[in-house]
Each structure stands twice: as C-alpha cells, then as structure tokens.
Design a protein around this motif. Sequence first.
Motif, PDB file in Angstrom:
ATOM      1  N   ALA A  36       0.834  -1.201   0.000  1.00 32.34           N
ATOM      2  CA  ALA A  36       0.000   0.000   0.000  1.00 32.34           C
ATOM      3  C   ALA A  36       0.869   1.252   0.000  1.00 32.34           C
ATOM      4  O   ALA A  36       1.944   1.285   0.580  1.00 32.34           O
ATOM      5  CB  ALA A  36      -0.894  -0.004   1.224  1.00 32.34           C
ATOM      6  N   SER A  37       0.414   2.277  -0.657  1.00 32.92           N
ATOM      7  CA  SER A  37       1.083   3.568  -0.606  1.00 32.92           C
ATOM      8  C   SER A  37       0.016   4.652  -0.531  1.00 32.92           C
ATOM      9  O   SER A  37      -1.133   4.444  -0.915  1.00 32.92           O
ATOM     10  CB  SER A  37       1.983   3.763  -1.828  1.00 32.92           C
ATOM     11  N   PHE A  38       0.411   5.771   0.010  1.00 42.85           N
ATOM     12  CA  PHE A  38      -0.539   6.835   0.295  1.00 42.85           C
ATOM     13  C   PHE A  38       0.062   8.177  -0.110  1.00 42.85           C
ATOM     14  O   PHE A  38       1.271   8.299  -0.319  1.00 42.85           O
ATOM     15  CB  PHE A  38      -0.870   6.871   1.794  1.00 42.85           C
ATOM     16  N   ASP A  39      -0.802   9.179  -0.191  1.00 42.33           N
ATOM     17  CA  ASP A  39      -0.299  10.515  -0.481  1.00 42.33           C
ATOM     18  C   ASP A  39       0.504  11.029   0.709  1.00 42.33           C
ATOM     19  O   ASP A  39       0.186  10.732   1.870  1.00 42.33           O
ATOM     20  CB  ASP A  39      -1.460  11.472  -0.768  1.00 42.33           C
ATOM     21  N   GLU A  40       1.538  11.812   0.398  1.00 46.31           N
ATOM     22  CA  GLU A  40       2.452  12.292   1.435  1.00 46.31           C
ATOM     23  C   GLU A  40       1.717  13.039   2.537  1.00 46.31           C
ATOM     24  O   GLU A  40       1.961  12.830   3.733  1.00 46.31           O
ATOM     25  CB  GLU A  40       3.505  13.199   0.780  1.00 46.31           C
ATOM     26  N   GLU A  41       0.801  13.906   2.153  1.00 47.23           N
ATOM     27  CA  GLU A  41       0.103  14.708   3.162  1.00 47.23           C
ATOM     28  C   GLU A  41      -0.781  13.853   4.060  1.00 47.23           C
ATOM     29  O   GLU A  41      -0.976  14.165   5.232  1.00 47.23           O
ATOM     30  CB  GLU A  41      -0.723  15.814   2.494  1.00 47.23           C
ATOM     31  N   ASP A  42      -1.304  12.755   3.499  1.00 49.43           N
ATOM     32  CA  ASP A  42      -2.149  11.868   4.303  1.00 49.43           C
ATOM     33  C   ASP A  42      -1.321  11.130   5.361  1.00 49.43           C
ATOM     34  O   ASP A  42      -1.769  10.934   6.492  1.00 49.43           O
ATOM     35  CB  ASP A  42      -2.865  10.854   3.404  1.00 49.43           C
ATOM     36  N   ILE A  43      -0.111  10.722   4.968  1.00 51.84           N
ATOM     37  CA  ILE A  43       0.752  10.029   5.935  1.00 51.84           C
ATOM     38  C   ILE A  43       1.147  10.993   7.062  1.00 51.84           C
ATOM     39  O   ILE A  43       1.114  10.638   8.246  1.00 51.84           O
ATOM     40  CB  ILE A  43       2.009   9.465   5.240  1.00 51.84           C
ATOM     41  N   THR A  79      -2.162  21.367   2.093  1.00 53.38           N
ATOM     42  CA  THR A  79      -2.575  19.977   1.872  1.00 53.38           C
ATOM     43  C   THR A  79      -2.566  19.132   3.145  1.00 53.38           C
ATOM     44  O   THR A  79      -3.494  18.370   3.388  1.00 53.38           O
ATOM     45  CB  THR A  79      -1.653  19.324   0.821  1.00 53.38           C
ATOM     46  N   SER A  83      -5.785  17.323   5.013  1.00 55.98           N
ATOM     47  CA  SER A  83      -5.841  15.891   5.312  1.00 55.98           C
ATOM     48  C   SER A  83      -6.106  15.661   6.796  1.00 55.98           C
ATOM     49  O   SER A  83      -6.873  14.769   7.169  1.00 55.98           O
ATOM     50  CB  SER A  83      -4.515  15.224   4.926  1.00 55.98           C
ATOM     51  N   ASP A 159      10.838   7.497  -0.320  1.00 52.52           N
ATOM     52  CA  ASP A 159       9.392   7.399  -0.447  1.00 52.52           C
ATOM     53  C   ASP A 159       8.704   7.116   0.897  1.00 52.52           C
ATOM     54  O   ASP A 159       7.642   6.510   0.953  1.00 52.52           O
ATOM     55  CB  ASP A 159       9.016   6.324  -1.476  1.00 52.52           C
ATOM     56  N   ARG A 160       9.354   7.568   1.988  1.00 54.96           N
ATOM     57  CA  ARG A 160       8.744   7.396   3.311  1.00 54.96           C
ATOM     58  C   ARG A 160       8.851   8.682   4.120  1.00 54.96           C
ATOM     59  O   ARG A 160       9.657   9.560   3.809  1.00 54.96           O
ATOM     60  CB  ARG A 160       9.400   6.245   4.065  1.00 54.96           C
TER      61      ARG A 160
END
Lengths: 193, 372
Positions: A36-43, A79, A83, A159-160
């Motif tokens: 799974a991957s998510f948008d940066e702002e959501d994380i 953003t 979120s 990417d984290r």
Amino acid sequence: MTVLISWTRPKNLKCAWMILSCLIFSLVSNLSHAQASFDEEDIKAAFLYNFADFISWPYDGSGSVNRSSLNYCVLSEATVQRSLRSLLTQEENATLQRNYVFVSDRTELEDCDLVFLGEGDSSYFDELAALAASEVLTVGDHSEFLAEGGMIQLSREQDRIQVIINLDLVNQSGFQVSSQLLRLVNIYELNAQ
Amino acid sequence: MKEQQSVNAKQTLHRLLLFNFVATTMVVISQNAFAQDVPADLLDLSIEELFEANIREENPTGSGISPLQGNKWRFAIQYQRSEFEGYFDGSDKLSLDEVSFIPGTEARTADNFPVVPAMICQNVKAFTVAYELNDRVSLQMVVPHVEQSTDHFSSVPGYERFVIDSKGIGDVTLLGTYRLSGESEDGWLLGLGVSLPTGSIDEEGDTPRAPGNQQLPYSMQLGSGTFDIPLNIAYSRNMGSYSWGAELSGRFRLGENDRNYSLGDRASVSSWLRLNSIDWLRPSLRLRYEYSGDISGIDDELLVPGPFAFPAPVTNPTMYGGSQATVSLGFAVPVHGATQLNLEFGKPFYQSLNGPQVGEDYQFSASLNFSF
C-alpha cells in the motif's frame, strides 16, 4: 460502388478487446506491487493523529486535568492541514476527542495542545519558544523547523516519512514520549546540525 | 464568406464556453459527491506500519505537461494510435456513397470525389526527456515518430483500392513549464514552447493523380512545415480520495511553410477526474473539447487540371478542421517508485467538421513515465 458499402469491420469487438487488454495488463503489472502507498500529506496527517497515543502531555495524569479532548491547531489550510481536518472529522466514538482548530489570531494559540506549522507557516517560527513554554507540542514539516526551535519534524526521505524529534526540548517542556515511538524516530542532535 | 466564418467562429466559441461550463459543473458536482477523506486504511495501521508506509507518486493522467516531482530528470515513452473513419459534413454523418463519385452514374460536384479515403490510421511514438531547473521551472523536449496510412477507394481504373503511407520523425517540440504553486503538487502549471518544423512536408506516394510517386495530401505529411507555438495552462487539485484538473491548450502556427500553406491553429479545453481510492489502479475520466481551423493557402502539386481541382477530400485545404468533443477513460498504474504507466482510451461523442471530412473513430494512448 457495392464494394464501398460492404466494406465494414468489427468495430465494437475491436474496442472491447482494447479495453479488456488494458485492464488485464494493468492487473498483471500490479501483481508484484501489492504494497500500500498513500499521499504524502495523508501520511503526515496520520502521524499527527497518532502522536496523541504515544506522547503524554505535561498535564496528563496529574489529576488536575482530565484530558478528554485535544486541540490540533493549524495556521493555514494547505494539503497536510486539509488531510488532518479530514482525518479528525472521520473520528467517531473515540475516547479522546480530537478537535481541528484553525487559528487566525496568535492569541488563540494558548488554547492549543498541538500546533502544526506547514511549509508556508515559517512566519510563525518566532512563536515556537513561547509555545514550548506553554506546554504546546509543536510539529512541522519545514526543513528548518527543528533548527528554529520546533519539537517534531516530519521529513520525507525517499518514499517514506521520517519523524525527527528534538528530544531534549520535548522533555524540557514536560512531554513524555513512549518507548515504542522512540524506537522508530530519529533523534535531533543540535550539535550535529 | 467572411460572414460565414464569423458565424462559425461564434458558434465554436459558444460550444467552447458550453463545454467548459459542463466540464466545470462536472468537477463541482464531483467535489460535492465525493466527500474529501484521508484513506481510512491509514487509521488501521500500527505506528510501525505507518513508518513503513510508502509515499504514492503523483503524476496526473489528465495533463499532458505533468510537473516533475522532486526528480531532476524524467523520461517518457508514449504510444498513441488514432483511427479515422466515417464522413462528416458539419455534424451530419455522410455515407461513403454520398462522398464518392462514380462516373456515368451521377454528376461530379464539389462535394463528391473520384478518390475517397475510407480509413486513416496514425501511430505516434513520442519520446520525452525533461529536466527540472528548480522547484518551479522545467524544460522538456518531445521527439515524435509518426507512422500513418490511408486506405482508399477510387473509381480510377487500376486504383480501385489502394493504400498510401508515410513515416518518419515529426515536429520536435521544446517546452518550458512553470509551476505557480512551487513545491506544492496542487495548483497552476503554465507551459510555453516552440515546435520546430523537423517533420517532412514532402512525403510522396503512388496515387491515381499520375503515374509514379506524387506529393501526398496534407494529412499524410509528417509535420506542419512551420514554427508553431504550443501553449498550455493547467490546474490540478488533489482532494485525497480523488483528484481533478482542467487544462487549456493551443498550438498556433507562425506563417506559411515552403509549400505555401499553413495548418490550422488548434485550441482545446479539457477537464479530468481521477479516483485515488484504488491504490494500484487509478481510473480517470476526461472530457475534452477541441477546435482546429482549416488550412490556409494551398499546395499546388495536389491539384488536378479541369473544373474540379480536388480529386479527393484530403486534397482540399478547406476540408480540414472543425470541432469535436471526446470522452476518455484512463488508468494510471504505478509500476515501481516514480515509474508509472498511463493508459487512455478516447472516443469522440460529438464532431462538427469542415466536410466532407473523415471523422475520428477512437484514440488510444499508453505512456510509461520514469524519473530519477
């Protein structure tokens, strides 16, 4: 002329094959990419949400204050803030009531438990020292956030999202970070910067 | 003639505005229909899993000028296929019978032809390389390789059924993009550039016009022969579970080419909506309205002697251009890291062409974007 009229081709069949091929190719190409991957702002918003479960505020457990709610304050609506608002408004029947508070006046910062300063909020960096003294947890994602006196920085690495904590400042302000969270974060060392 | 052109221009403008209104309405409705929400999966993750969560790369399928996302270099390979079939005069559909001229059975007019293209196929492979100068500005170069063929019917003996084709490098485009919103993924993106006349306008093939090879019609040439100015203005917004955007783009011709003609200017407006809830396959829907002018000037080599100078509709410069609206279904597939596969299938649902002219049947594109 007859040949002109009779010249046709199976158009619909061709379209159907094309759409089907797209779907099959998409599915096959993703079999090895199930993570799974998510948008940066959501994380980042999810980290903000979770901090309440792994950090104790100075007045928690003292008996004088029974914390049933927590005010998450933001000073702009970019953003990450959007979120966060979305995340907090999804919450139902939680033990701890997490409130999203948009602060339009600096005097309102006194009512905050956690303040998030985004990339565009650097003009509020001069408030960081006062917020630390007022037992307000400060979190930001500006690259200079910790150097400017912030407590927790959310930083993108590859990417984290990495969490960097100025542990000395957090402890001096009376916050307690759980050992579970401490094992996962990076500790900010002032001299190393 | 000028009055008619003025009326046509006004009608086109009205359609453009109407389409824009519909597209904007669609976006507004979609904004209300889909409540903004952070993926609920994030709340189910443990704190350890949250630290392991990968960041999804943004690369909107709706815009042709996607910004670079923190990577200095980006490469893209795109394959696009378009097929044109069926005749239009305005928005009226015509049969091949109505467009064809058969000697001895009907009178020759300006609207029927002894040579009639039945289907045109165009395959374009485009290679894009882009370099990010800073957070806001990037430069890119697009090199297309064009392959096209036209299948004809004809009443000319010996050419009852024949195919002409051409292939080679098309017009190379140099484009600069400027992102108004800086590091933010949302916001405005401006693109301005120049298209170089690198594509041939001297392609030849065997047609019924005369024995041997002759100059092929405008539609079979590989380039415009002129310096052109491409212009794009795009807006995109990520709302969490979905993204939307809109784009206004145009291509304006500067002067005439060596064969004394200039292809028509082009303008289009589009809006798109993409769902982000399926992580490994993000579907998108795009509506696009485009207008293109007819050809000004004329290539004398395409004419034949006699009262009817144009042996085929594609040799008549006034039978080019028009407007069309297309709906496209797309899929964005993250492959690995910043590499993404984009697939899109488009079908026109409205065409009003300067006819008789072959209309577009469908278009399909697949592109692979990767950056480092």
